[in-house]
Each structure stands twice: as C-alpha cells, then as structure tokens.
Design an enzyme around this catalytic site. Structure first.
Site, mmCIF file in Angstrom:
data_model
loop_
_atom_site.group_PDB
_atom_site.id
_atom_site.type_symbol
_atom_site.label_atom_id
_atom_site.label_comp_id
_atom_site.label_asym_id
_atom_site.label_seq_id
_atom_site.Cartn_x
_atom_site.Cartn_y
_atom_site.Cartn_z
ATOM 1 N NE ARG A 125 -3.271 0.013 3.035
ATOM 2 C CZ ARG A 125 -2.712 0.409 4.187
ATOM 3 N NH1 ARG A 125 -2.201 1.625 4.299
ATOM 4 N NH2 ARG A 125 -2.677 -0.403 5.212
ATOM 5 C CG ASP A 157 -7.418 17.059 -15.638
ATOM 6 O OD1 ASP A 157 -6.693 16.499 -16.483
ATOM 7 O OD2 ASP A 157 -8.500 16.564 -15.255
ATOM 8 C CE LYS A 176 -10.280 9.135 -19.495
ATOM 9 N NZ LYS A 176 -10.631 10.424 -18.920
HETATM 10 C C1 LIG Z 1 -11.166 10.863 -17.702
HETATM 11 C C2 LIG Z 1 -10.794 12.154 -17.101
HETATM 12 C C3 LIG Z 1 -10.661 12.285 -15.712
HETATM 13 C C4 LIG Z 1 -10.959 11.150 -14.746
HETATM 14 O O1 LIG Z 1 -10.066 10.096 -14.914
HETATM 15 P P1 LIG Z 1 -10.401 8.560 -14.534
HETATM 16 O O2 LIG Z 1 -9.155 7.855 -14.861
HETATM 17 O O3 LIG Z 1 -11.571 8.148 -15.375
HETATM 18 O O4 LIG Z 1 -10.752 8.546 -13.093
HETATM 19 C C5 LIG Z 1 -10.255 13.509 -15.216
HETATM 20 N N1 LIG Z 1 -10.015 14.548 -16.022
HETATM 21 C C6 LIG Z 1 -10.138 14.466 -17.374
HETATM 22 C C7 LIG Z 1 -9.847 15.650 -18.217
HETATM 23 C C8 LIG Z 1 -10.536 13.267 -17.953
HETATM 24 O O5 LIG Z 1 -10.693 13.186 -19.280
#
Ligand SMILES: *Cc1c(COP(=O)(O)O)cnc(C)c1O
Length: 423
Positions: A76, A212, A237
C-alpha cells in the site's frame, strides 16, 4: 528497482522510457521489468526495516549514508512496478517526483484532500470533466470547501475578476485548471494563473496552481514548466493509451508529491503492480502514439471544418493565432492534440443519428486510446452537470466529442463522411 542514478538529461524522454529506473541485474537480467505480484517485502535487518519505516512515515528525513534504493515494506506504500512508472513519467515534465493512483479521479480527489482544509475556497476553470464537476459541487461542499467557477470563455480577465473579490482572495487554497477543458477544448493560461497565485502570497503562503493535463500531456503540454505546482493526469487516457486500464498520476515538487503519497498510503488508492506494469509498457510508445493521433486529428478536423452539416469545430489546430486562445496555445502547447469538439447543425436528434451511423469509430466515452471514439457529452460524460452550467460551458445537444486514434486518417474521414449523410 529504485535505480539510484538520476535521469540522463542529455537524452530525450522517449529515449529513456525503455531503460531508466530499472536495473536488469536485480531481476535475473530480464530486459523488461518483471511484474512484482507481492503485497509485502522482507527486510535485510530489523534496524534497516525500522529506519525505512521512519523515513516513509515522515518521522524523519533520510540520512545521506542511508540506502533505501532496493527497500520496500508493504504494497500500500509502494511497489517496484509503481516506482518504475512514476520515475519514468516524471521525466516528461522534468518533475522532481510523481505519484500514481488507481484512477484520474483518485489523483484529483487526493490532491484536494491533501491541500485543502474546511473554510478554503477552490477556484476552478469551468467546465470540467464530469466526475470532477461532481466532486467540486456535490462532495467538497460537505467539507465546507467552496468551489468558485471561472468560465473558460471569459479568459484571463475572468480569473482576475473572481480573484479581485477580497472574500475569495483571502481563502483560495487551490487554483484548479483543466486545460484544454473537457469537453469544449478551451484552454486556460497556466502562466497567468501562476502570476495571479503569486500576487496572493501572504506570510510565505499562496494558493497552489493545479492543472489537469490529461488532454495534451505530458508530450504536448507541460504545466510544471509554466510554474504550475502540480500536473494531474487521468492515465487511463493517453498515458495508458490502449483503453485497457484505469489509472491516475500527479507530478510536481518532492515536498508536495510526498504529501500525496502519504495520503495515498493511509487511505489506500495505490494502483496494482499489473496496472503499473501496463502503464510502463505504454510509456514506451507514448510519443509515437500521440504524434500519430495528432496527425490524424489535424486531417479529420480540417475535413469537418469545411463540411456543410457542421456548425463549428473546436480544435486547437484551428485556432486564430491572434485570439487570446491562439496566443495561449502558442505559448503553452507544442501540438494541438487529438481531441475534437464538433458542433453539428441541429440538436440531439442529429447528433444521435451521426453517432448511430459511425462504423469504424466506436461510440463510447473515454478518450486517448489507440482506437477512435465518439460520444455525446450532454447525454453521456456530462449528463450529471447542471443544465445551466452545461449551457454556460457550451455543452449543447449539438456537440459530439471525438477522440482520434491511430487508424489511417482517410478511413476515419470516410467513416465520418458517410455518418454525416444521416445528419
Ligand atoms: C477521464 C478524465 C478524468 C478522470 O479520470 P479517470 O481515470 O476516469 O478517473 C479527469 N479529467 C479528465 C480531463 C478526464 O478526461
């Protein structure tokens, strides 16, 4: 597998992805890192175990004579596959450190948990990813943390206006930017937000700027180079890139990443060795994939932009260089990415007919994989966003979001062309 030697800054990141942070000698000379499927690790002596436990629990800092390069304690906290991935990812943004999480949402949520307290205000770009929107508006408020949105359409002036309110300025803990934002593809000026945060500095403390960076990073945009404190990712992604894993990541200064890792260890959101192994595999082809995806996206966007059934296309490659968005792009990004927001002439019925007739492009949420995907944000990824916020963010019924993969661009264009006949 905590390779002692630092990354070689004379090499490009893509040249380091196959070797850095892994020592084949420690693993029977296997060229590729094995997957370490273990939840716990043995100590070489009780003293060594105690010293390591003290350091990773933050009770004291590591002494120069101590070597924990091949020491682990419990799954963990960290594991060898996780460390290889984190250290290789950090190279792309020249970050001091990185932390991986079970999902992008976990990376975002842990950042808020680690760096905000009740009474704080979180200023954020609007719109945001649907899950982030829910976290900001329906979860953080239960902990007395207020989220204040800045519409991306209002640009730099919008952020300045919100921060000019003294009741906001006094309490901002984080300026959170999603750039380009999901799903409308508008960008925030990271350097400008950092300058705004610095103006709010008081007694050596200022708001953190968190970005982000899922849509363009880490290859085409590196927020840390523009002064951001943390760069966050849904590694599900582009970084994962094959639509077969869920993961998240944060990059930044060791001090901040250390706090995130402690929080992660205590609350338990560490990605499995299997996920980390796949992520490490994916980093080897990250730039290759993203470059191919951009080349395809440029051609698809140009085709869509001239199509009579299309109202407009939001794609970074089509920005007017004299607009504020065009200037931010030139300053901050090295390629336009592979996300295309296309507004069809019509509404939900037209969007649905288009989506239902795609053959090569798969109708699904998510993005950044090597296959092309198409979805309808208003009724899929962003359905939980308030109607008013949705319209403010240009998430209309006419919007279809495309994530371009690595298929031949001419095949993608043929598929889009035949589906548009039904619009
Ligand atoms: C998909 C996404 C998230 C969330 O990510 P997960 O891996 O699905 O939890 C956050 N920000 C953006 C811009 C995204 O496209």
């Amino acid at each position: 597998m905590k390779a002692k030697k630092p990354a070689d800054s004379s090499l490009k990141p893509e040249s380091q992805m196959m070797r850095y942070a892994y020592d084949p000698e420690l693993a029977s000379h296997a060229v590729k890192p094995p997957m370490y499927l273990t939840s716990t690790f043995s100590f070489t002596s009780a003293e060594h175990g105690k010293a390591y436990a003290e350091v990773i629990n933050g009770l004291r800092t590591q002494r120069p004579d101590e070597d924990f390069s091949n020491t682990y304690i419990y799954g963990r906290d960290t594991n060898p596959n996780l460390e290889i991935f984190e250290r290789r990812l950090a190279i792309w943004e020249d970050a001091e450190a990185g932390a991986a999480f079970e999902s992008g949402m976990a990376a975002i949520a842990f950042t808020f948990l680690a760096f905000l307290s009740p009474g704080d205000i979180l200023v954020h770009s609007e719109p945001t990813y649907g899950g982030t929107d829910f976290l900001l508006k329906s979860i953080l408020n239960r902990f007395q943390i207020r989220a204040v949105g800045v519409n991306m359409k209002d640009g730099r002036a919008g952020l300045e206006k919100v921060l000019a309110d003294p009741t906001v300025a006094a309490k901002v803990g984080i300026i959170y930017l999603e750039s380009p934002c999901n799903p409308s593809n508008l960008m925030a000026d990271i350097g400008h937000a950092v300058a705004c945060a610095k103006k709010l500095e008081k007694n050596g403390k200022r708001p953190l700027v968190v970005v982000d960076n899922t849509f363009l990073g880490p290859v085409f945009q590196q927020p840390l180079r523009h002064g951001a404190d943390l760069s966050l990712y849904s590694a599900t992604k582009y970084i994962g890139g094959h639509s077969d894993i869920l993961a998240g990541a944060a990059l930044g200064r060791s001090e901040l990443i250390g706090k995130l890792k402690l929080m992660r260890a205590m609350l338990g959101a560490i990605p499995s060795p299997h996920t980390c192994w796949l992520l490490t595999r994916s980093l080897e082809t990250l730039k290759l994939r993203m470059n191919a995806q951009v080349e395809g996206a440029k051609r698809v966007a140009a085709y869509l932009a001239q199509h009579p059934k299309v109202e407009r296309v939001n794609y970074l490659g089509l920005l007017d260089p004299h607009s504020e968005q065009g200037q931010i792009y030139a300053k901050q990004c090295s390629a336009p990415g592979a996300m295309i927001s296309v507004y069809l002439k019509g509404g939900e019925a037209e969007s649905f007919r288009f989506l239902n007739h795609l053959k090569l492009i798969t109708m699904a949420v998510s993005l950044g994989g090597n296959e092309s995907l198409a979805e309808h944000p208003a009724s899929m990824t962003h359905i939980e966003v308030d109607l008013e916020d949705r319209l403010e963010g240009d998430i209309t019924d006419a919007l279809v979001r495309l994530s371009i993969g690595i298929e031949a661009p001419e095949d993608l264009i043929d598929d889009i062309g035949q589906a548009l006949l039904y619009v």
